[in-house]
Write a protein that holds these residues in place. Structure first.
Motif, short mmCIF file in Angstrom:
data_model
loop_
_atom_site.label_atom_id
_atom_site.label_comp_id
_atom_site.label_asym_id
_atom_site.label_seq_id
_atom_site.Cartn_x
_atom_site.Cartn_y
_atom_site.Cartn_z
N ALA A 4 1.03 -1.15 -0.06
CA ALA A 4 0.02 0.05 0.14
C ALA A 4 0.78 1.16 -0.08
O ALA A 4 2.09 1.48 0.78
N ASP A 36 -5.09 3.87 -1.89
CA ASP A 36 -6.53 4.32 -1.28
C ASP A 36 -6.87 5.78 -1.38
O ASP A 36 -5.77 6.55 -0.61
N GLN A 69 -6.56 -2.30 5.54
CA GLN A 69 -5.88 -2.74 4.54
C GLN A 69 -4.71 -3.93 4.78
O GLN A 69 -4.38 -4.70 4.06
N ASP A 72 -4.92 -7.51 3.68
CA ASP A 72 -4.58 -7.61 2.16
C ASP A 72 -3.25 -7.25 1.73
O ASP A 72 -2.97 -7.44 0.53
#
Length: 261
Positions: A4, A36, A69, A72
């Protein structure tokens, strides 16, 4: 690996190529990067200035975005030592000051998986040679937060020295601050200017074509002073050098920290 990206608000506004270069580099190395769009600020400026109460909702927003998150993704990466330092060293403190035990626990889970770019590459991905090509002379400025909070040590230099074509030269008084410090440069303008003047002069003394660092904020400060002095060295982020290849070389443009179109 699935990673991320926290782009940082400064990169988003002032140096978007730093975030793009981070994504392109990690994807070239075979990893998936997710982003995101709800992300905003890490709250570093508020906390550094002592506004812990005002920082609490900013930290909560950060945690609300990144904690879900964690199921994942394998890691959260930030192309900024100062922002990564804020997540790792300040978020839990802000939560404690707000007497929010739940936020402190959640912030701890996020911070445990958050890395500055050089940490991610060297410690997590176990790579120093990323296949980069940058046939220029550079000098490295170790930013305060990366050096003193995160203690990234020689990781950025190990990555730089593995770049094909590069020449890395010593920066005199490299461990001194550039004087930015977010609101410090606003509240203590004369002191900040004296500090960045010394830093810019040392960059010039190094003989480098570029000054490289892991924080766009410090590069913005140093690069601004160099430009106002009419000096030759240009600022460049570590991610931009590592993302530069023979097939897609970094070409300096008139825009600070930006690629030519």
């Amino acid at each position: 690996m699935r990673i991320a990206l926290m782009a940082t608000c400064l990169a988003d506004v002032m140096a978007p190529d730093v975030a793009r270069s981070t994504v392109e580099l990690l994807e070239r190395l075979g990893h998936e990067v997710v982003f995101d769009k709800r992300q905003t600020c890490c709250g570093q400026m508020h906390t550094n200035t002592g506004y812990f109460r005002e920082a609490a909702p900013v930290v909560r927003q950060f945690v609300d975005v990144f904690e879900p998150q964690l199921e994942d993704v394998d890691a959260v990466v930030m192309p900024s030592g100062s922002c990564a330092g804020a997540v790792r060293d300040q978020h839990a403190l802000v939560a404690r000051r707000a007497r929010d035990a739940d936020l402190e626990e959640r912030a701890g889970r996020v911070s445990a998986k958050t890395y500055e770019l050089s940490e991610l590459l060297v410690d997590v991905l176990k790579v120093t040679d990323v296949g980069a090509y940058f046939p220029h002379t550079v000098t490295y400025h170790p930013t305060c937060h990366s050096m003193r909070f995160l203690k990234v040590g020689p990781r950025p230099l190990r990555l730089l020295r593995a770049v094909e074509g590069i020449t890395v030269v010593n920066l005199p008084e490299s461990d001194t601050c550039c004087g930015f410090g977010g609101t410090f440069s606003v509240k203590n303008a004369e002191t900040s200017n004296a500090m960045v003047t010394d830093k810019a002069n040392n960059v010039v003394k190094s003989g480098a074509d570029f000054v490289v660092a892991g924080d766009a904020s410090c590069l913005m400060n140093i690069g601004g002073k160099l430009a106002r002095q009419g000096q030759r060295p240009r600022p460049i982020h570590l991610a931009q050098i590592l993302n530069s290849t023979k097939e897609n070389p970094f070409v300096p443009s008139s825009t600070l920290l930006g690629r030519a179109s």
